[in-house]
Structures are given as C-alpha cells and as structure tokens.
Design a protein around this motif. Structure first.
Motif, mmCIF file in Angstrom:
data_model
loop_
_atom_site.group_PDB
_atom_site.id
_atom_site.type_symbol
_atom_site.label_atom_id
_atom_site.label_comp_id
_atom_site.label_asym_id
_atom_site.label_seq_id
_atom_site.Cartn_x
_atom_site.Cartn_y
_atom_site.Cartn_z
ATOM 1 N N UNK A 192 -3.868 10.081 -2.070
ATOM 2 C CA UNK A 192 -2.551 9.454 -2.038
ATOM 3 C C UNK A 192 -1.833 9.629 -0.711
ATOM 4 N N UNK A 193 -2.019 10.786 -0.080
ATOM 5 C CA UNK A 193 -1.317 10.989 1.191
ATOM 6 C C UNK A 193 -2.001 10.213 2.308
ATOM 7 N N UNK B 266 5.328 10.371 -6.140
ATOM 8 C CA UNK B 266 6.512 10.698 -6.943
ATOM 9 C C UNK B 266 6.093 11.221 -8.315
ATOM 10 N N UNK B 267 5.062 10.596 -8.867
ATOM 11 C CA UNK B 267 4.613 11.032 -10.195
ATOM 12 C C UNK B 267 3.497 12.068 -10.114
ATOM 13 N N UNK B 268 3.415 12.701 -8.975
ATOM 14 C CA UNK B 268 2.358 13.671 -8.690
ATOM 15 C C UNK B 268 2.168 14.694 -9.807
ATOM 16 N N UNK C 40 0.853 -1.205 0.000
ATOM 17 C CA UNK C 40 0.000 0.000 0.000
ATOM 18 C C UNK C 40 0.880 1.243 0.000
ATOM 19 N N UNK C 41 1.907 1.216 0.809
ATOM 20 C CA UNK C 41 2.820 2.358 0.912
ATOM 21 C C UNK C 41 3.480 2.633 -0.435
ATOM 22 N N UNK C 42 3.937 1.565 -1.090
ATOM 23 C CA UNK C 42 4.616 1.758 -2.379
ATOM 24 C C UNK C 42 3.665 2.318 -3.431
ATOM 25 N N UNK C 43 2.430 1.821 -3.408
ATOM 26 C CA UNK C 43 1.451 2.330 -4.375
ATOM 27 C C UNK C 43 1.258 3.831 -4.177
ATOM 28 N N UNK C 44 1.117 4.233 -2.911
ATOM 29 C CA UNK C 44 0.925 5.661 -2.641
ATOM 30 C C UNK C 44 2.165 6.450 -3.014
ATOM 31 N N UNK C 45 3.312 5.841 -2.759
ATOM 32 C CA UNK C 45 4.572 6.526 -3.067
ATOM 33 C C UNK C 45 4.694 6.779 -4.564
#
Lengths: 68, 828
Positions: B459-460, B438-440, B429-434
């Motif tokens: 996302x946050x 990153x690609x925000x 889950x953390x990686x998905x949000x990350x």
C-alpha cells in the motif's frame, strides 16, 4: 524565455535540498527520510528541467489542420 | 549507540548464552517474545530424532493433534472459535502438565460422547427405517391379500407361459396346495433401486412380486454424514430357497432388511413399540448433543489460547534442541546472532527472567569475536518493508553492503510514474492506496484474498506510485488524456488561416508540456523525441549513481584498490560514451538552431541527428562532417573520449589481478604463510564431556591465491560491465516506450468511448453519455490502471533489479531470521 530559469530553479532546489538535509529530525528514521526527501526533490526537478529544456528551442512547432 | 539505517544492514554480534537448565524454558520463552536472536545449531551432527528435547516435542505434537481434533469438532456443532490469544504466554512445566491432562480429559469426553452419539444415531436410523417399513408394508400386505387369489388363478392356468418355462427348467412340481408365500422387507437407497429390481428379476426369472415405496424424509447416514434418499421394498416369493436368495442379493446390494410379522395385529403392536423407542432415542440424542455442545463451547473459549501456548512451547523446545548441555555447570549453552544495538535489551530480558524465577544462578551473555559473515538484518518499518521486499526478492544484501532498498523508496515509484504519467490515473491509484492505509488497522488481519493481500502489502509503494504519477501526469500535461491549462501557453496560433496551421513560439510553458501541443498533428513526433531523450538521461543518471555507490562498498570492505582499478575506469567508460550522449542531448536542446544573425543569415547549421553522431563517433573517430557539427572542436573531443574509454577496458581488465598478484608475492617473500586453521576457540571448560571443542568455531579458511581464477573473474566482470553499459542504456528506453503506450492508450480509450457522446443532444445523448461514461470508467480501471499499472510496475522492477542493482549490489547474503513468537504465529 530563458534557459537560465533552469539554473535559477536548480539553485533554489539545491537550497531546498540543503534545507531539508538539516531540517529532518533526529531519530531512527533520519537517514531514510533524508534520502527520500532529497531524492524526491531531485527526481522532480530533473523531470521538470528536462521538459522545460526540451521546449526551450523546439525544432518542431505544433501543427494542426483542423481548427482549435 | 548509533541509529541503524537502511543504508547498510544492522551490525550483528555473535553471542553466547549460558542459561541455567532449570530456568531455560522460561528464559528462551522470554527471548522468543523479544524476537531478536537467531540461534545457531550447535549440534549439526545430531539428527532430529536424537536431540535432547525430542520427547517434549512429541508430547506437544500430541497435544497439538488433540487441539486440532477439537477445532475440527467445532463446525459440526456450529460453534465459532473466538477469543484473543495475544496474551497467551508460554507456561511452566507443571502448568503444561496440567494443560495436557485437561486436554486429554476433554478429548476422552468428546470421543466418548461422539461414540455414543454415533451408536445412538445408528440405532435411531434403524428404528426409523423399521418404522417406515412397517408403515409402508401395511399397504402392501393389504394389496397382496387381494392379489393372492390372482396369483393362484394364474398358477391354475396351464398355459401360463412363464410358469411353463419354469417347470421345464426346474423340473419341480409346484406346490399349489400350500401356497406358502414368503416375503422379504427392507430398505435400500433409492439410487440402487433400479439395479436391485433388475438383478432380482434376472436371478429369480421373474418369479417374484416386488413392491416399493419412497420414504419421504431423507435419512442421514451416521458414519458418513451423508443424506440419503431411501426406498422401502417388499418382495413376495415362494419357497425358502428363493427367499434366501433374495435376502442374499439384497444384503449384497447394501439393503437393510427388517423383519415384519405377517400378522396384522402383531405388526400394529410392533409399530407402536418402535414409535415409542424412537421418541426415547430422540430425547437421548438431544441430550447427548447438548452435552457435547456445552463441552465444546467450554473448550472453544480456551482453544486459541491453548493452541498458542502449545505452539510457543514447541518452538521453545525446537530452539533448545539447538543448544548444548554443559553437565558440569548444569546449564545450556546457546550461540546466536543478534543486532549489536539490541544487546542491552537482551541482557535486560535475561536478567528479568532470572529475577522472575527467583533463581540464584543468572544467565550469562558473552559477545564472541568472529570471522563468520553474520546474517543481514534490515530494520524496516511498515512504510519501508514493502520497498525492502522488492530488493530482497532479487537477493538479500551481503552483511553491511550498501542496501539499494533505501533509494528504491523514491526511485521505484518515480520510474513507475515516468511510464504511468497521467495525473487522473495517479489520483485514482493514490486514493486506492489511501483507502488501504486509512483502514490499515481493520484490514490487517490474516485470511485475506491473495490478490488483496498483495495490494495491501504494497500500500505504501502504491501510495508513492500514485503521488509520483500525479506529478509526472502534470509534467506530461495528461489528465485522463485531457490537458490542463495552468499557465499561459508558449505558443500562439495564427488567426484567419486555413489548411494546416503552425503555431508561433512566444515563450516557454512554465511547467510541463505546453497544452498547445494537445491534439496537434505532430504531437506524437514531439513527445516521441522528448520522452526518448528523457529516458536516456534518467537512465544514465541512475546508472552513474549506482556506480558511485560502489565506492561506499569498496571503502567499507577495505578494498581501496578497487576504487582505482574498478570504480574510476568504470565511471570514465560510462561517462565518456553515455555521459557524453547526455551532454549532447542537453546541448542540442539548449541551442536555438534556427537563430539568425542581424543580417538574417542562419548562425547554426541545421540541427544534426544525435544517433548518427554517436555512430560516427565510433566509425570515423576524429572527424565530423561540417553539416553534422554540434560545436567546433567536436572531432577532437570525441576522439579523446573514445581513446579514454578504450583505455578503460584494459585498465579494468588487467590492473587489479596484477596488483593482487604482486601483493601476494610480496607477502610470500616476507615469509608469511596461511594462518593455522586448527586455531579453535574454546568456549567451555577443558574437562567438558564433549572434549572442550563444543563451541569451537571453524576459522575462516584463507583462500589460496589463484591468479587464473581471479583473471577469469575479472574478464567476465569487465565484459559484463562494458556490454552492460550499452544494453542497460538501451534498456532504459522502456521508459519511453511504456509512457508513450500509456498516453496513446488513454487517448484511444477517450476517443472510442466518451468523445462521440459529448456532441449528442437530447435525452438520447444523456443516456449515451452515461453508458459511455460507465464503459470508459470501467475500462480505465481495468486496462489503464490495473493492466498498464502492472506492466509499468514490472518494468520499473526490472530497471531496479537489473540496470541499477547490477552496478553495485551483490545480494549474496542470508536473511536474519530471529526466533520470534510473533513471526511464528503470523506464519500460521
């Protein structure tokens, strides 16, 4: 194997909370950061303490009928 | 200037602006760029069609329609609308006039070209069809010539049954001598061919000769842009009447008829003519198309900018419609809400606008004192906005009310993670949000998929949910249902024993649940009790925190009396029952119930059940059976707590209404009455044409004191609180249920997919392992992360909305919606 560990950790967490309260830089987000950090620390401590306490004097011990 | 924080909504000011009429559109445009004022409607009685700037808005609507027309033309010519409209600012009146002219001109050109193109295309179509008719009919004629003899023969035959019949019916002599075979040629869509044939056959009783051929190339209908398949047909029949009949039938079925000469030379000649004409048309068509395309390309470059300008202009006039006009001073008067902290910024903007236009009359900003409740404005950033939206979805905070959004930032992901505790899942889950974060920049564009948009917006939240899940996963010692051994276990397994073996405690595992529990027979028994008690503890703490927050509201809104009549009894009630329950949970954990004294006798009785303790606390107050004793003096303590909590109920119920009534009576006996409600504030000159009371503000009506109403309110509030305490505490048990379910589900998934393949050997084992791994991973994502995650999310949401928020949060405010171009364009 002492329940006092919870108190010691609690005290150090308290110190951490205290430190983080003052170390958050001034700015428009100060309150948000402060509250979040302190709440996060408290939540994590609570969960650890509850888990530690629950295993301090367990009423039941692990049982298994097949080898480890 | 104090910083604003999420704890309370921003302080707002009611401001009044005097804007000179000539600079008004520009000034309002600048305020729109700033986006900090929510204008109030000062003409609530004037309907939308009678407002001052309806004409301008109509004109801009027309311009917008034209621009949309251009946009609709673009895909027809394969032109993409590109460009950046962020820099497009609203323009001056003359610039808008020019723009309007320009757009009109463009529209005229485009419609003209469209019309002529359509005309040409229609002609082109006709010509193509005519050519096909000529080409195909040439064959028919040749055949027909050879057939004529046959037809003649068949007519000569007296026994020909069909004709005999015909004779009888029509009773007409057949003119053999001048066999005047007429024909009809034309084109009909292929789909209608069968119907056409059948109808003709019936109508003419078979007295015709029909030939048709398919046109290879598809023909586009210029009106509908549909591609049609068509057939060329030729029908021979004799007699003018029949020919006319055929004509009528063909036309009614949508066929197009083309005249063909029966002279082969003539036909050849006209074929050549038509082919030439087609070529001419082709080149004209291409030219028109190119001209239109270049015109559209020109437009496409500016289209986005124009659209933005028109939208902004429209918004400006819509807002100016909310203002009133002061004819004496030749200025517009506006009222609106803005954050007090931003007053300086607004003043600067006004000044800059005046300087920019070189106007001698400056715009004036006044702060108005008011008793109205301002809108609620929470100043969020990209991190906090998601959390604030969670709270706003429940209800927008009252102005300056304690905002649960601030605490939700941590407590929401934390409660989620209590239910979702697995550090492997947490990492995913953390990686998905990350990835989203990153690609925000590149992802933050409109036009995303709705579901993706939802995940992106949160996302946050998801990031924190992932982080806390990692932590709770470590505490639960679960990683994809496997266990981690980070510290020495607190249990030792006996060696050389068969059958069921029980571990011996030698210590306490330092962090989280002891890995020795993993896979044991009574694992579920242990986690069951542990997680249930933990959810009660966390729930009571969160609810108590919520009750404490009411103090901040009471002191801020000067309702100090509520602290003594509501906060204290509520807190006591909560703590005497559920605080005590938490105390006994902790107390029971901290006692070693099997401890023995030096003689080997048990010091304590067997561990008592807490559920029974709570039940008997109410059923048999004051007495505790010896075998169920937690500590000495328990009976007296419990009885006292029970009495206190019972006292709290009438305390909550009656004290506040009676105090309020006493105060009200005291005021009345001192001779005070409700203030006059006709005290209006006059913001403009007395001789104003609107009678001076234009910006007069209705004074807040002082409510008549109604004891009955207050009492009813208080009764409802008290009952709600007392029952709520019980049901809400029980509601926190969802933390227990969901976290057990999540852990068990991931164990089952592991056992059903990966586990059996781990022992397999050889090439088959590897293949099975890979298949099982894929299956396991997909199901982990689909069921454990998405479905379980969604359910944990919803439960965490409920715990915040209901259990936490109802302790202190009213959520009856209205949101601050400033006039902002940025927001306006984003909404499109």
């Amino acid at each position: 194997m002492s329940g006092f560990n919870i108190v010691w950790v609690g005290l150090s967490v308290g110190a951490l909370v205290f430190a983080s309260y003052f170390s958050v830089p001034k700015g428009p987000n100060q309150t948000t950061i402060r509250t979040s950090v302190i709440l996060a620390i408290i939540c994590c401590y609570l969960m650890w303490a509850i888990t530690y306490l629950a295993q301090l004097h367990p009423l039941i011990k692990p049982k298994r009928s097949h080898p480890v | 200037m104090a910083y604003s924080s999420l704890f309370r909504s921003e302080e707002m000011s009611l401001i009044q602006l005097y804007i000179p009429q000539e600079t008004a559109p520009y000034t309002v445009a600048e305020l729109g760029e700033l986006g900090l004022i929510q204008f109030r409607d000062l003409n609530p009685d004037v309907n939308a069609f009678q407002r001052a700037y309806v004409k301008e808005i109509r004109r801009l609507d027309e311009m917008e329609r034209r621009l949309r027309f251009f946009a609709a033309q673009m895909p027809k010519s394969d032109i993409e609308i590109v460009g950046d409209a962020t820099g497009a600012r609203a323009r001056s009146a003359t610039e808008i006039d020019e723009l309007e002219e320009k757009i009109k001109e463009h529209e005229r050109h485009i419609t003209q070209m469209n019309d002529s193109y359509e005309e040409l295309q229609k002609r082109y179509l006709e010509l193509t069809e005519a050519r096909h008719v000529l080409q195909e009919t040439a064959e028919f004629f040749e055949e027909a010539v050879s057939r004529q003899d046959n037809i003649r023969n068949s007519f000569d035959e007296p026994t020909a049954p069909l004709l005999e019949h015909q004779d009888l019916e029509q009773g007409e002599p057949i003119a053999f001598s001048n066999l005047n075979l007429g024909f009809v040629t034309g084109v009909i869509s292929r789909a209608k061919m069968q119907t056409f044939e059948r109808i003709l056959w019936r109508a003419l009783r078979g007295n015709l000769y029909l030939k048709y051929a398919e046109i290879d190339e598809p023909i586009t209908d210029p009106e509908t842009d549909e591609v049609l398949e068509k057939n060329v047909f030729i029908i021979f029949a004799h007699g003018r009447e029949l020919i006319n009949k055929i004509r009528k039938i063909s036309e009614s079925l949508g066929a197009t008829l083309y005249k063909v000469d029966d002279n082969p030379d003539q036909r050849k000649k006209s074929l050549k003519e038509i082919t030439d004409q087609i070529e001419d048309h082709n080149s004209v068509l291409t030219n028109t198309k190119n001209a239109r395309k270049s015109e559209l390309v020109n437009i496409a470059e500016d289209l986005l900018v124009w659209m933005t300008i028109v939208k902004k202009e429209k918004a400006i006039y819509h807002n100016m419609n909310l203002f009133i006009y002061d004819s004496n001073r030749k200025c517009l008067i506006a009222e609106g809400w803005c954050p007090t902290n931003d007053l300086d910024q607004i003043r600067q903007t006004l000044k800059a606008a005046t300087d920019m236009l070189g106007s001698t009359v400056p715009s004036i900003l006044n702060e108005l004192p008011t008793t109205k409740e301002p809108p609620t404005f929470q100043r969020t950033n990209k991190f906090t906005v998601g959390f604030q939206e969670i709270v706003d979805a429940y209800g927008v905070a009252r102005y300056r009310e304690v905002n649960p959004g601030l605490f939700t930032i941590i407590t929401f992901p934390f409660l989620f993670a209590v239910m979702f505790g697995d550090c492997g899942h947490g990492v995913l889950v953390f990686l998905a949000a990350l990835y989203f974060i990153i690609r925000e920049k590149s992802l933050d564009k409109p036009g995303k998929d709705e579901i993706l948009e939802m995940f992106f917006g949160g996302r946050y939240i998801i990031l924190l949910m992932g982080l806390f899940s990692i932590y709770t996963g470590l505490i639960y010692n679960d990683m994809f249902s496997r266990t981690l051994i980070l510290f020495p276990s607190g249990f030792v397994w006996p060696l050389n024993q068969t059958g069921q073996i029980e571990a011996r405690q030698v210590g306490v595992y330092h962090f989280g649940i002891d890995p020795a529990w993993h896979g044991t027979d009574n694992y579920l028994l242990f986690t069951n009790s542990y997680k249930m008690k933990m959810s009660i503890i966390l729930g009571v703490i969160q609810m108590s925190f919520g009750i404490i927050l009411t103090i901040y509201n009471y002191t801020y809104f000067k309702k100090r009396i509520s602290i003594y009549t509501e906060f204290i009894p509520q807190m006591l009630f909560m703590q005497c029952i559920f605080g005590y329950l938490v105390f006994t949970i902790i107390y029971k954990w901290s006692i070693d119930w099997y401890e023995k004294d030096s003689e080997g006798n048990a010091i304590h009785n067997s561990p008592p059940g807490l559920l029974n303790m709570l039940i008997y606390m109410f059923l048999q107050p004051g007495t505790v059976a010896e075998s169920d004793k937690l500590y000495s003096g328990q009976g007296i303590v419990q009885a006292t707590l029970l009495i206190i909590s019972l006292i709290c109920v009438p305390w909550m119920l009656f004290v506040k209404p009676f105090i309020l009534r006493r105060e009200y009576k005291k005021i009345r006996t001192q001779g005070y009455h409700n203030p006059q409600t006709d005290a209006t504030r006059i913001s403009t000159d007395e001789d104003n044409e609107y009678g001076g009371a234009v910006v007069a503000e209705e004074m807040l009506e002082i409510e008549e004191f109604d004891f009955g109403e207050i009492m009813v309110h208080q009764v409802i509030h008290t009952i709600e609180f007392c029952l709520g305490c019980i049901s809400n505490t029980a509601s926190y048990l969802r933390l227990w249920a969901l976290s057990l379910a999540h852990a068990q589900l991931s164990v089952v998934l592991w056992d059903m997919t990966l586990k059996p393949t781990l022992d397999m050997k050889g090439i088959f084992g590897i293949i099975a392992f890979i298949i099982a791994l894929t299956l396991w991973f997909c199901l982990t994502i689909g069921i454990l992360l998405l479905m379980e995650g969604l359910s944990a999310f919803l439960h965490a949401l409920r715990l915040h909305w209901v259990e936490f928020n109802n302790k202190f949060y009213e959520g009856t405010g209205r949101k601050f919606e400033p006039f902002s171009f940025e927001k306006l364009l984003k909404e499109e």
